[in-house]
Design a protein around this motif. Structure first.
Motif, mmCIF file in Angstrom:
data_model
loop_
_atom_site.group_PDB
_atom_site.id
_atom_site.type_symbol
_atom_site.label_atom_id
_atom_site.label_comp_id
_atom_site.label_asym_id
_atom_site.label_seq_id
_atom_site.Cartn_x
_atom_site.Cartn_y
_atom_site.Cartn_z
ATOM 1 N N LEU A 107 1.653 5.485 4.378
ATOM 2 C CA LEU A 107 2.821 4.629 4.534
ATOM 3 C C LEU A 107 3.775 4.831 3.370
ATOM 4 C CD1 LEU A 107 1.151 1.220 5.499
ATOM 5 C CD2 LEU A 107 2.192 2.882 7.049
ATOM 6 N N THR A 108 5.073 4.603 3.618
ATOM 7 C CA THR A 108 6.036 4.583 2.524
ATOM 8 C C THR A 108 6.210 3.145 2.058
ATOM 9 O OG1 THR A 108 7.820 4.490 4.170
ATOM 10 C CG2 THR A 108 7.248 6.646 3.273
ATOM 11 N N LYS A 109 6.727 2.997 0.845
ATOM 12 C CA LYS A 109 6.742 1.681 0.204
ATOM 13 C C LYS A 109 7.776 0.713 0.771
ATOM 14 C CE LYS A 109 4.454 2.771 -4.124
ATOM 15 N NZ LYS A 109 4.520 2.871 -5.588
ATOM 16 N N ASP A 110 8.534 1.124 1.776
ATOM 17 C CA ASP A 110 9.413 0.160 2.426
ATOM 18 C C ASP A 110 8.692 -0.577 3.561
ATOM 19 O OD1 ASP A 110 9.193 2.280 4.157
ATOM 20 O OD2 ASP A 110 11.344 2.575 4.437
ATOM 21 N N ALA A 111 7.398 -0.281 3.760
ATOM 22 C CA ALA A 111 6.606 -1.006 4.763
ATOM 23 C C ALA A 111 6.450 -2.460 4.336
ATOM 24 C CB ALA A 111 5.236 -0.356 4.925
ATOM 25 N N ASP A 112 6.501 -3.390 5.299
ATOM 26 C CA ASP A 112 6.371 -4.801 4.938
ATOM 27 C C ASP A 112 4.901 -5.205 4.853
ATOM 28 O OD1 ASP A 112 5.416 -5.340 7.565
ATOM 29 O OD2 ASP A 112 7.437 -5.717 8.289
ATOM 30 N N ARG A 113 4.670 -6.431 4.410
ATOM 31 C CA ARG A 113 3.310 -6.909 4.152
ATOM 32 C C ARG A 113 2.432 -6.850 5.396
ATOM 33 N NH1 ARG A 113 2.349 -13.220 2.809
ATOM 34 N NH2 ARG A 113 3.346 -13.336 4.836
ATOM 35 N N LEU A 114 2.951 -7.297 6.522
ATOM 36 C CA LEU A 114 2.143 -7.337 7.738
ATOM 37 C C LEU A 114 1.802 -5.922 8.217
ATOM 38 C CD1 LEU A 114 3.814 -10.283 9.699
ATOM 39 C CD2 LEU A 114 1.735 -10.304 8.296
ATOM 40 N N HIS A 115 2.755 -4.999 8.065
ATOM 41 C CA HIS A 115 2.498 -3.610 8.459
ATOM 42 C C HIS A 115 1.415 -2.996 7.575
ATOM 43 C CE1 HIS A 115 4.251 0.631 9.426
ATOM 44 N NE2 HIS A 115 3.075 0.422 9.985
ATOM 45 N N ILE A 116 1.499 -3.254 6.271
ATOM 46 C CA ILE A 116 0.489 -2.741 5.350
ATOM 47 C C ILE A 116 -0.879 -3.311 5.695
ATOM 48 C CG2 ILE A 116 -0.285 -2.706 2.954
ATOM 49 C CD1 ILE A 116 2.674 -2.748 2.137
ATOM 50 N N ALA A 117 -0.925 -4.621 5.917
ATOM 51 C CA ALA A 117 -2.197 -5.273 6.231
ATOM 52 C C ALA A 117 -2.789 -4.739 7.525
ATOM 53 C CB ALA A 117 -1.992 -6.792 6.335
ATOM 54 N N GLN A 118 -1.953 -4.577 8.561
ATOM 55 C CA GLN A 118 -2.447 -4.056 9.830
ATOM 56 C C GLN A 118 -2.936 -2.625 9.690
ATOM 57 O OE1 GLN A 118 -2.957 -5.717 12.769
ATOM 58 N NE2 GLN A 118 -4.025 -3.809 13.234
ATOM 59 N N THR A 119 -2.246 -1.844 8.876
ATOM 60 C CA THR A 119 -2.667 -0.462 8.651
ATOM 61 C C THR A 119 -4.014 -0.411 7.946
ATOM 62 O OG1 THR A 119 -0.379 0.314 8.573
ATOM 63 C CG2 THR A 119 -2.045 1.720 7.551
ATOM 64 N N LEU A 120 -4.219 -1.281 6.968
ATOM 65 C CA LEU A 120 -5.511 -1.343 6.284
ATOM 66 C C LEU A 120 -6.629 -1.693 7.265
ATOM 67 C CD1 LEU A 120 -4.393 -3.185 3.034
ATOM 68 C CD2 LEU A 120 -5.461 -0.922 3.108
ATOM 69 N N ARG A 121 -6.375 -2.664 8.131
ATOM 70 C CA ARG A 121 -7.396 -3.056 9.118
ATOM 71 C C ARG A 121 -7.671 -1.901 10.078
ATOM 72 N NH1 ARG A 121 -3.717 -7.392 9.833
ATOM 73 N NH2 ARG A 121 -4.135 -9.136 8.418
ATOM 74 N N SER A 122 -6.608 -1.252 10.547
ATOM 75 C CA SER A 122 -6.781 -0.146 11.487
ATOM 76 C C SER A 122 -7.549 0.998 10.842
ATOM 77 C CB SER A 122 -5.406 0.353 11.965
ATOM 78 O OG SER A 122 -4.726 -0.652 12.689
ATOM 79 N N ALA A 123 -7.194 1.317 9.602
ATOM 80 C CA ALA A 123 -7.880 2.400 8.904
ATOM 81 C C ALA A 123 -9.353 2.081 8.716
ATOM 82 C CB ALA A 123 -7.214 2.656 7.551
#
Length: 227
Positions: A107-123
């Motif tokens: 992810l690039t650092k313009d991702a918002d909190r919910l996107h980051i959190a969802q990506t962590l869960r998906s990963a």
């Protein structure tokens, strides 16, 4: 990680303000537990060995040991830990090197909190997630030049053209690839998605286009200039 258990995460970033902001931001979410934070790759490796997290949010350019080498070491020593790279850099060399080293998502650092959190869960559940900018960079880097003796380059609908029948841009991309004759596995590889995600999109495509099967969907795509 069992159902209902918070996702245990380590944050690694050499910029203290960014690192502390990520720790605070993710720590506010009820289903994420930030167990530690690191300022460089060596610290990250030591903390992963100590805390055994489910996932690590990893900056790419850090002192002592950069994100790519840290990813390589984590993949070798702790393959169960999902690695999500979060960085300002989306150049093709950085993307390719880090994914080859074993990163699951980027992810690039313009991702918002919910996107980051969802990506962590998906990963952590085994799925790969790539920022759209990263996907475009990666596809550009891996697409052969027109003169090369290689398979035909896939063309997908332009983002500024609205797909018909309320199809999303992602569904339009997948429909185009169906019309080109690609299998689910080939589509997943091309778009860096999981097979399950591709199946879900195809079911939605069939419903929106009133297609009974792939043949009908391909015909729909060609009729709408998407094949």
């Amino acid at each position: 990680m069992s159902a209902g258990t918070p996702l245990r995460v380590i944050v690694a970033d050499d910029q203290a303000s960014v690192r502390e902001g990520l720790v605070l931001m993710l720590g506010l979410l009820p289903d994420i537990d930030v167990v530690a934070s690191a300022a460089n790759g060596e610290e990250a490796l030591a903390l992963v060995a100590e805390h055994r997290p489910d996932a690590i949010l990893l900056d790419l350019h850090m002192p002592v040991m950069d994100g790519t080498e840290t990813t390589r070491r984590l993949t070798a020593d702790h393959p169960e830990v999902a690695i999500v790279v979060l960085t300002t850099f989306a150049d093709d060399r950085s993307v390719l090197d880090t994914l080859r080293a074993g990163a699951r998502s980027y992810l690039t650092k313009d991702a918002d909190r919910l996107h980051i959190a969802q990506t962590l869960r998906s990963a952590a559940s085994g799925l790969a997630v790539l920022d759209p900018q990263v996907q475009a960079t990666l596809l550009a880097a891996t697409t052969p030049p027109p003169a090369a003796a290689a398979p035909e380059t896939v063309t997908v609908p332009a983002a500024d053209r609205e797909p018909p029948d309320h199809l999303t841009q992602r569904e339009a991309e997948i429909l185009t690839l169906i019309a080109r004759g690609l299998t689910n596995t080939e589509i997943a590889t091309t778009l860096f998605l999981s097979n399950n995600t591709v199946k879900t999109h195809i079911n939605r495509i069939f419903a929106k286009t009133a297609s009974r099967d792939r043949v009908a969907a391909a015909r729909y795509a060609r009729d709408h200039g998407m094949g």
